[in-house]
Design an enzyme around this catalytic site. Structure first.
Site, short mmCIF file in Angstrom:
data_model
loop_
_atom_site.label_atom_id
_atom_site.label_comp_id
_atom_site.label_asym_id
_atom_site.label_seq_id
_atom_site.Cartn_x
_atom_site.Cartn_y
_atom_site.Cartn_z
N SER A 61 9.67 -3.13 1.13
CA SER A 61 8.71 -2.94 1.93
C SER A 61 8.74 -3.54 3.25
O SER A 61 8.48 -3.09 4.37
CB SER A 61 7.36 -3.70 1.27
OG SER A 61 7.06 -2.90 -0.09
N ARG A 98 9.25 -1.88 7.35
CA ARG A 98 8.25 -2.53 8.53
C ARG A 98 9.07 -2.88 9.66
O ARG A 98 8.79 -2.67 10.55
CB ARG A 98 7.24 -3.30 7.78
CG ARG A 98 6.11 -2.83 6.96
CD ARG A 98 5.55 -3.70 5.97
NE ARG A 98 4.48 -3.03 5.17
CZ ARG A 98 4.43 -2.26 4.15
NH1 ARG A 98 5.67 -1.72 3.60
NH2 ARG A 98 3.47 -1.64 3.38
N GLY A 138 8.43 7.36 -0.15
CA GLY A 138 7.03 7.46 0.10
C GLY A 138 6.55 6.70 1.24
O GLY A 138 5.85 6.80 2.03
N ARG A 191 4.68 14.40 -3.77
CA ARG A 191 3.63 13.70 -3.73
C ARG A 191 2.66 13.84 -2.69
O ARG A 191 2.75 14.44 -1.87
CB ARG A 191 4.44 12.32 -3.53
CG ARG A 191 5.43 11.94 -4.46
CD ARG A 191 6.02 10.45 -4.43
NE ARG A 191 5.33 9.38 -4.20
CZ ARG A 191 5.89 8.18 -4.01
NH1 ARG A 191 6.86 7.74 -3.69
NH2 ARG A 191 4.92 7.10 -4.23
N GLN A 214 0.31 1.43 1.47
CA GLN A 214 0.87 2.47 2.56
C GLN A 214 -0.35 3.09 3.20
O GLN A 214 -0.16 3.54 4.42
CB GLN A 214 1.48 3.54 1.77
CG GLN A 214 2.81 3.11 0.94
CD GLN A 214 3.60 4.09 0.20
OE1 GLN A 214 3.09 5.12 -0.10
NE2 GLN A 214 4.60 3.46 -0.62
N ASP A 269 4.71 -1.62 -8.90
CA ASP A 269 5.94 -1.12 -9.12
C ASP A 269 6.68 -1.62 -10.24
O ASP A 269 7.65 -1.16 -10.77
CB ASP A 269 6.85 -1.27 -7.83
CG ASP A 269 6.40 -0.41 -6.60
OD1 ASP A 269 5.68 0.49 -6.93
OD2 ASP A 269 6.52 -0.77 -5.52
N ARG A 297 4.71 8.04 -13.39
CA ARG A 297 5.31 6.87 -14.12
C ARG A 297 4.43 6.60 -15.48
O ARG A 297 5.20 5.85 -16.40
CB ARG A 297 5.37 5.71 -13.31
CG ARG A 297 6.56 5.64 -12.27
CD ARG A 297 6.58 4.35 -11.43
NE ARG A 297 7.73 4.60 -10.68
CZ ARG A 297 7.88 3.91 -9.53
NH1 ARG A 297 6.86 2.85 -9.04
NH2 ARG A 297 8.90 4.12 -8.81
C1 S3P Z 1 4.76 0.03 -0.69
C2 S3P Z 1 3.26 0.27 -1.43
C3 S3P Z 1 3.18 0.66 -2.61
C4 S3P Z 1 4.18 0.60 -3.60
C5 S3P Z 1 5.53 1.03 -2.81
C6 S3P Z 1 5.78 0.28 -1.54
C7 S3P Z 1 4.36 -0.53 0.62
O1 S3P Z 1 2.72 2.03 -2.53
O2 S3P Z 1 4.36 1.39 -4.62
O3 S3P Z 1 6.76 0.93 -3.48
O4 S3P Z 1 5.78 -0.91 1.11
O5 S3P Z 1 3.27 -0.52 1.23
P1 S3P Z 1 1.28 2.53 -2.74
O6 S3P Z 1 0.54 1.88 -1.24
O7 S3P Z 1 1.00 3.98 -2.60
O8 S3P Z 1 0.36 1.65 -3.74
#
Ligand code: S3P
Length: 454
Positions: free
Chosen positions: A28, A32, A99, A127, A174, A325, A356
């Site tokens: 994450s 960023r 994602g 997705r 996200q 996760d 999942r």
């Molecule tokens: C993430 C947020 C999570 C997580 C993903 C990373 C992020 O997803 O499952 O692996 O870096 O903001 P969601 O925001 O869809 O819950």
């Protein structure tokens, strides 16, 4: 990229796992750092960037948008373009399996007045994107797609978006991050209201790069997160701590393989990410955070785990965002506990890299572990230290399913086979080597020509 050729691997009952190691940087924070570096003036230097397919796709994307990201020595450098200063890429941006890369980039592209086609692999193309695109459309983003709200799609932003106040309908960092990133390109304040805290790396890192971001309780148990538009972001030096979601597999293995003791250095312990470790402790696991300290604006610790007798617990729904996760590997750990473990509030698991909830239950059932799915709750019936194993697990292009079930196989009676390990490279390419370094027995599937570890 696509993963057409399946690469199976088998995990066997292993001797005690022992060692002290590091795991790669947090996924994450890595995404960023690249994106915020691209939106800043000047150079951003990133130490410890996760060099996995998901993050490399984000690095390629910012490069294609005119903010080159490249490795120099042991660090990565991004030459930023400033907020609103990116350029139209020559070809579609390919986010592979990611994602996070896709959704955060949608927030960035919302502030740029040129069309960009966004594509991804079969998993990513299934997705839902409406959760991000709907609020971004109210800010001014245009979207074209033949596939509903799914990839491939083309977005076209504008340089002066309309600021919004938006309450998240799902607990998602996200979605929150995409709106805050779009808010950088809107005059005035953009506000996201969240009922349940989700990972806050965007807020922390945007502040570090010079944005005005506040998070305040609204008096009703929710948090209002506000960003002020058109900031001057300045390139920074970022140090990425080790990923607690990757560490989770090695810690889980230490907890379930008899005689094990493993320490992982410098792991991110931001409270929005540590639900898994809290839950392990409630189950009776000997897991400790040692030498807690702050590095690069985030709390870190060395995490030590020893093999432990475990008991089933009830995991409350409000903990889900802080361990979203980690449910597949927690469910595999729960298979070794005495009694039932009930994990509540798992609706979001259905829209991850795979469904999942189903993939985890199916994998456990294939290995002789009984489960029940009751609405958004997964119940795992523990075998009190014994899991039959012997099953084949379908990974469905989901790295965390692959790693969770290889972990299960290290302590189950018969070997566990995972149908595709190639997908692990999206988040944790070092997984197999690090597990083997601790003593884990992983190897080719008998009779298979393409099951070699690596
Ligand atoms: C993430 C947020 C999570 C997580 C993903 C990373 C992020 O997803 O499952 O692996 O870096 O903001 P969601 O925001 O869809 O819950």
């Amino acid at each position: 990229m696509s993963h057409v050729l399946l690469k199976p691997l088998l995990a066997r009952k292993s001797p005690p796992l022992r060692g002290r190691l590091s795991v790669p940087g947090d996924k994450s924070i890595s995404h960023r750092a690249l994106l915020f570096g691209a939106l800043s003036i000047g150079r951003t230097r990133i130490d410890g960037l996760l060099e996995a397919e998901d993050v490399i796709n984000t690095a390629r994307s910012v490069t294609a948008l005119g903010a080159p990201a490249k490795k120099t020595g042991n660090s990565w450098e991004v030459t930023g373009r400033g907020v609103g200063g990116l350029q139209q890429p020559a070809s579609p941006l390919d986010f592979g399996n990611s994602g996070t890369g896709t959704r955060l980039m949608m927030g960035v592209l919302a502030g740029h007045d040129f069309p960009v086609e966004m594509i991804g692999d079969a998993s990513l193309s299934r997705r839902p994107m409406a959760r991000v695109l709907d609020p971004l459309k109210t800010m001014g983003l245009e979207v074209q797609s033949d596939n509903g709200d799914r990839l491939p799609l083309t977005v076209r932003g504008m340089s002066d978006l309309v600021p919004i106040e938006y309450e998240l309908p799902v607990p998602s960092a996200q979605v929150k991050s995409a709106i805050l990133l779009a808010g950088l390109h809107a005059a005035g304040e953009t506000t996201v209201i969240e009922a349940e805290p989700t990972r806050d790396h965007t807020e922390r890192m945007l502040r570090f790069f010079g944005a005005d971001v506040s998070a305040t309780p609204d008096g009703n148990g929710k948090t209002r997160i506000c960003v002020t538009g058109n900031p001057l972001l300045q390139g920074r030096d970022v140090k990425v701590p080790a990923d607690p979601s990757s560490a989770a597999f090695l810690i889980a293995a230490a907890v379930i393989v008899p005689g094990s003791e493993v320490t992982i250095d410098g792991v991110l312990i931001n409270p929005t990410r540590t639900g898994f470790y809290e839950t392990l402790r409630e189950m009776g696991a000997d897991v400790t955070f040692e030498n807690q300290r702050e590095e690069g604006g985030e709390p870190v610790a060395n995490i030590r785990a020893r093999h432990s007798a475990l008991k089933g617990v009830s995991v409350p729904p409000e903990r889900a965002p802080s361990m979203i996760d980690e449910y597949p590997v927690l469910a595999c750990v729960a298979a070794f506990a005495s009694g039932e473990t009930a994990m509540h509030g798992l609706a979001e698991l259905r829209v991850k890299e795979s469904d999942r909830l189903t993939a985890t239950a199916d994998g456990l059932n294939a290995n002789g572990v009984a489960t029940r799915i009751e609405g958004d709750t997964l119940v795992v019936i523990g075998g009190n230290g014994k899991v039959p194993g012997g099953g084949l697990v379908a990974t469905h292009l989901d790295h965390r399913i692959a790693m969770a079930f290889l972990t299960l196989g290290l302590a189950s009676d018969k070997p566990v086979t995972v149908d595709d390990i190639a997908i692990i490279a999206t988040s944790f390419p070092e997984f197999i080597g690090l597990m083997e370094g601790l003593g884990a027995v992983l190897g080719p599937v008998p009779g298979s020509s393409c099951g070699a570890a690596g």
